[in-house]
Motif scaffolding. Structure first.
Motif, PDB file in Angstrom:
ATOM      1  N   VAL A   1       0.854  -1.190   0.000  1.00 13.23           N
ATOM      2  CA  VAL A   1       0.000   0.000   0.000  1.00 13.23           C
ATOM      3  C   VAL A   1       0.891   1.241   0.000  1.00 13.23           C
ATOM      4  N   PRO A   2       0.741   2.131  -0.965  1.00 12.51           N
ATOM      5  CA  PRO A   2       1.644   3.280  -1.072  1.00 12.51           C
ATOM      6  C   PRO A   2       1.575   4.200   0.135  1.00 12.51           C
ATOM      7  N   HIS A   3       2.715   4.762   0.474  1.00 13.87           N
ATOM      8  CA  HIS A   3       2.779   5.795   1.490  1.00 13.87           C
ATOM      9  C   HIS A   3       1.983   7.009   1.003  1.00 13.87           C
ATOM     10  N   PRO A   4       1.354   7.770   1.917  1.00 16.15           N
ATOM     11  CA  PRO A   4       0.558   8.939   1.497  1.00 16.15           C
ATOM     12  C   PRO A   4       1.333   9.962   0.663  1.00 16.15           C
ATOM     13  N   SER A   5       2.647   9.934   0.753  1.00 19.44           N
ATOM     14  CA  SER A   5       3.448  10.892  -0.026  1.00 19.44           C
ATOM     15  C   SER A   5       3.313  10.668  -1.529  1.00 19.44           C
ATOM     16  N   LEU A   6       2.810   9.515  -1.940  1.00 20.65           N
ATOM     17  CA  LEU A   6       2.638   9.265  -3.374  1.00 20.65           C
ATOM     18  C   LEU A   6       1.747  10.320  -4.017  1.00 20.65           C
ATOM     19  N   ILE A   7       0.693  10.728  -3.319  1.00 21.61           N
ATOM     20  CA  ILE A   7      -0.269  11.656  -3.925  1.00 21.61           C
ATOM     21  C   ILE A   7       0.371  13.008  -4.233  1.00 21.61           C
ATOM     22  N   PRO A   8       0.976  13.704  -3.257  1.00 19.73           N
ATOM     23  CA  PRO A   8       1.561  15.007  -3.615  1.00 19.73           C
ATOM     24  C   PRO A   8       2.737  14.891  -4.579  1.00 19.73           C
TER      25      PRO A   8
ATOM     26  N   ASP B   1       1.910  18.780 -17.536  1.00 12.15           N
ATOM     27  CA  ASP B   1       0.764  19.515 -18.071  1.00 12.15           C
ATOM     28  C   ASP B   1      -0.097  19.965 -16.895  1.00 12.15           C
ATOM     29  N   SER B   2      -0.181  21.256 -16.682  1.00  9.08           N
ATOM     30  CA  SER B   2      -0.951  21.772 -15.553  1.00  9.08           C
ATOM     31  C   SER B   2      -2.431  21.419 -15.669  1.00  9.08           C
ATOM     32  N   ASN B   3      -2.903  21.133 -16.897  1.00  9.15           N
ATOM     33  CA  ASN B   3      -4.303  20.752 -17.090  1.00  9.15           C
ATOM     34  C   ASN B   3      -4.626  19.386 -16.484  1.00  9.15           C
ATOM     35  N   PHE B   4      -3.604  18.600 -16.166  1.00  9.85           N
ATOM     36  CA  PHE B   4      -3.853  17.311 -15.512  1.00  9.85           C
ATOM     37  C   PHE B   4      -4.500  17.501 -14.136  1.00  9.85           C
ATOM     38  N   ASP B   5      -4.426  18.722 -13.609  1.00 10.93           N
ATOM     39  CA  ASP B   5      -5.069  18.986 -12.324  1.00 10.93           C
ATOM     40  C   ASP B   5      -6.581  18.762 -12.401  1.00 10.93           C
ATOM     41  N   ASP B   6      -7.152  18.841 -13.607  1.00 12.19           N
ATOM     42  CA  ASP B   6      -8.583  18.565 -13.775  1.00 12.19           C
ATOM     43  C   ASP B   6      -8.938  17.155 -13.309  1.00 12.19           C
ATOM     44  N   PHE B   7      -7.983  16.232 -13.463  1.00 12.21           N
ATOM     45  CA  PHE B   7      -8.243  14.829 -13.132  1.00 12.21           C
ATOM     46  C   PHE B   7      -7.668  14.419 -11.778  1.00 12.21           C
ATOM     47  N   LEU B   8      -6.632  15.113 -11.345  1.00 14.45           N
ATOM     48  CA  LEU B   8      -5.830  14.642 -10.207  1.00 14.45           C
ATOM     49  C   LEU B   8      -6.067  15.475  -8.954  1.00 14.45           C
ATOM     50  N   ARG B   9      -7.290  15.844  -8.706  1.00 13.23           N
ATOM     51  CA  ARG B   9      -7.591  16.571  -7.477  1.00 13.23           C
ATOM     52  C   ARG B   9      -7.317  15.670  -6.271  1.00 13.23           C
ATOM     53  N   PRO B  10      -6.643  16.169  -5.257  1.00 15.36           N
ATOM     54  CA  PRO B  10      -6.272  15.324  -4.109  1.00 15.36           C
ATOM     55  C   PRO B  10      -7.459  14.614  -3.465  1.00 15.36           C
ATOM     56  N   GLU B  11      -8.620  15.276  -3.450  1.00 23.85           N
ATOM     57  CA  GLU B  11      -9.773  14.661  -2.789  1.00 23.85           C
ATOM     58  C   GLU B  11     -10.274  13.419  -3.522  1.00 23.85           C
ATOM     59  N   TYR B  12      -9.916  13.274  -4.792  1.00 22.62           N
ATOM     60  CA  TYR B  12     -10.353  12.101  -5.547  1.00 22.62           C
ATOM     61  C   TYR B  12      -9.281  11.017  -5.639  1.00 22.62           C
ATOM     62  N   LEU B  13      -8.088  11.303  -5.097  1.00 19.04           N
ATOM     63  CA  LEU B  13      -6.970  10.356  -5.223  1.00 19.04           C
ATOM     64  C   LEU B  13      -6.769   9.507  -3.983  1.00 19.04           C
ATOM     65  N   GLN B  14      -7.632   9.671  -2.986  1.00 16.10           N
ATOM     66  CA  GLN B  14      -7.537   8.805  -1.815  1.00 16.10           C
ATOM     67  C   GLN B  14      -7.872   7.371  -2.220  1.00 16.10           C
ATOM     68  N   ARG B  15      -7.198   6.428  -1.603  1.00 17.66           N
ATOM     69  CA  ARG B  15      -7.304   5.034  -2.018  1.00 17.66           C
ATOM     70  C   ARG B  15      -8.743   4.522  -1.989  1.00 17.66           C
ATOM     71  N   ASP B  16      -9.533   4.964  -0.999  1.00 25.61           N
ATOM     72  CA  ASP B  16     -10.898   4.471  -0.874  1.00 25.61           C
ATOM     73  C   ASP B  16     -11.877   5.210  -1.776  1.00 25.61           C
ATOM     74  N   LYS B  17     -11.380   6.198  -2.527  1.00 24.95           N
ATOM     75  CA  LYS B  17     -12.242   6.961  -3.425  1.00 24.95           C
ATOM     76  C   LYS B  17     -12.062   6.534  -4.887  1.00 24.95           C
ATOM     77  N   MET B  18     -11.094   5.663  -5.166  1.00 29.27           N
ATOM     78  CA  MET B  18     -10.754   5.292  -6.538  1.00 29.27           C
ATOM     79  C   MET B  18     -11.143   3.852  -6.820  1.00 29.27           C
ATOM     80  N   LYS B  19     -11.406   3.558  -8.079  1.00 26.79           N
ATOM     81  CA  LYS B  19     -11.704   2.189  -8.510  1.00 26.79           C
ATOM     82  C   LYS B  19     -10.488   1.514  -9.127  1.00 26.79           C
ATOM     83  N   ILE B  20      -9.409   2.257  -9.280  1.00 25.50           N
ATOM     84  CA  ILE B  20      -8.150   1.708  -9.766  1.00 25.50           C
ATOM     85  C   ILE B  20      -7.042   2.191  -8.836  1.00 25.50           C
ATOM     86  N   ARG B  21      -5.825   1.673  -9.024  1.00 23.41           N
ATOM     87  CA  ARG B  21      -4.710   2.012  -8.149  1.00 23.41           C
ATOM     88  C   ARG B  21      -3.954   3.222  -8.695  1.00 23.41           C
TER      89      ARG B  21
END
Length: 454
Positions: free
Chosen positions: A106-113, A123-143
């Motif tokens: 299980v990745p350390h929380p530092s993976l997200i930032p 690409d700064s536009n990737f922020d549209d997809f990579l909002r921190p609130e959606y990258l929590q492990r229990d919020k995603m359907k993939i790793r």
């Protein structure tokens, strides 16, 4: 575009960026970040700290460092080997396969930032997809650790939205053996050449009054036609290509919520729609040669070369080397005990079940009587044209006689894009399915589906 995994990986080098995060950082994050952005001293101290800490939970983040930190690759890999006890070498591709095989890490929380900083630096536009609130492990359907950059920016592979179409008779640019995606909905017949769609990988259209999108993952050889009007939503969804991959399959996105979607399953996997319960409904689509399609559909319309984009739409140009190779461009574990990773299959996911038929089964017979979830099907295929169509068959059993489709009573049936029509007017509906490389089926539906054995 190079097709070898190692040379493609070697092309991707991220520029060092200043941290935009808080000055008071977790020491694990600082150590991980040093793999790309630290001085030589900071890097050496960071790797020593991670080794002393002794937890492999930082390996997913170090994999990002390994991919983009070319000058420090050997030392990053040595740290990863020490933490895991695995002597895998310095190849990012091989380490990604190890990661897929070891979901217990299980990745350390530092993976997200860290991953956000690296990818937003591309690409700064990737922020549209990579909002921190959606990258929590229990919020995603993939790793998160398996999401990879595919080498293009957001919309770097531009979708075709309501593109210009021309009559089949005017498509002089097409060769008879060019492959097309053939679609017919409510009598509205369209052809979308793969030599064009390979550059765009997505169209958003209304065909026969039905809003649809064709999501074409060139890497996994699958073009899937989805209905885009979803119950409970006022407007049809409109899709594009995010620039990200998951196990060598494209992650598409919808332009309304910027959720990421699995192209193969038609389900949202990251973002606001993850727990919406939405699964896009498939519509039938066939791959076949232009000669075959225009002969059986003379009134069809076909994509114009005037797409609004400058690309080389010549025959056999787009992804030429990749399609000719047996290698994958991006990492994905594949069970190759029965089929090679880039063998073609015809995949159906309907009636609460999933089943695949190897395309080479149609070299032995043009017609296969089979079933999925106790629903009798007949599949009509031609491996040379990469063409397979499936229909419900009820109690009928079909064969080919004198080039036509006949039932067990010897009565001839008419094949259309939407139904089979019997001599008494009985109609048997088409069942949606699509062609795919074996590795994509094996990754996304292999555990839940079955495979035709002949």
């Amino acid at each position: 575009m190079s097709i070898t995994r190692r040379s493609f990986t070697g092309m991707l080098v991220a520029a060092a960026l200043p941290s935009t995060l808080s000055a008071q950082q977790d020491p694990v994050f600082e150590a991980v970040r040093s793999s790309l952005y630290g001085s030589r001293t900071e890097f050496e101290q960071g790797m020593a700290f991670l080794v002393q800490r002794g937890n492999p939970d930082v390996v997913p983040a170090l994999l990002t460092g390994l991919r983009y930190g070319q000058r420090r690759r050997d030392e990053i890999a040595k740290t990863m080997q020490t933490l895991t006890g695995q002597n895998i070498g310095t190849d990012w591709f091989d380490w990604m396969l190890w990661q897929e095989k070891n979901p217990q890490v299980v990745p350390h929380p530092s993976l997200i930032p860290f991953k956000r900083e690296v990818l937003l630096g591309i690409d700064s536009n990737f922020d549209d997809f990579l909002r921190p609130e959606y990258l929590q492990r229990d919020k995603m359907k993939i790793r998160l650790e398996e999401i990879t950059w595919g080498g293009v920016y957001k919309d770097g592979i531009p979708s075709l939205d309501n593109p210009t179409l021309i009559p089949a008779s005017g498509a002089s640019y097409l060769k008879d053996d060019d492959l097309v995606f053939g679609v017919s909905i409510n009598g509205d017949e369209r052809a979308y050449p793969l030599r064009i769609m390979g550059w765009h990988e997505m169209f958003n259209e209304v065909i026969g009054g039905v809003p649809v999108a064709l999501a074409y993952c060139t890497l996994c050889g699958s073009g899937i036609l989805f209905e885009t009007q979803v119950a409970g939503r006022r407007k049809p969804l409109v899709f594009g290509s995010s620039g990200f991959l998951y196990r060598s399959n494209k992650l598409m996105f919808d332009r309304e919520t910027h959720s990421l979607w699995n192209q193969y399953t038609g389900k949202p996997v990251v973002g606001p729609l993850v727990n919406s319960g939405i699964e896009l409904k498939q519509r039938p689509v066939v791959i076949t040669t232009w000669a075959s399609w225009k002969t059986s559909h003379p009134d069809s319309r076909v994509l114009s070369l005037n797409t609004g984009h400058r690309r080389n739409y010549g025959s056999g140009v787009v992804y030429r080397d990749y399609f000719a190779s047996s290698e994958l461009m991006f990492p994905a574990l594949v069970d190759q005990s029965a089929h090679q990773q880039k063998d073609y299959v015809f995949a159906i996911r309907q009636f609460g079940a999933a089943r695949a038929w190897p395309l080479d089964a149609f070299t032995r017979t043009r017609v296969i009587n089979d079933a999925i979830s106790n629903r009798p099907l007949v599949l009509i295929g031609n491996s040379d044209k990469r063409a397979v169509r499936a229909y419900e068959r009820k109690s009928h059993r079909f064969t080919v006689s004198d080039g036509g489709l006949v039932d067990q009573a010897g009565q001839k049936w008419t094949i259309t894009e939407e139904v089979l029509i019997g001599p008494d007017g009985t109609q048997l509906p088409r069942v949606a399915g699509h062609i795919s490389y074996w590795f994509a089926w094996d990754n996304y539906l292999g555990d839940a589906g079955t495979v035709y054995g002949g």
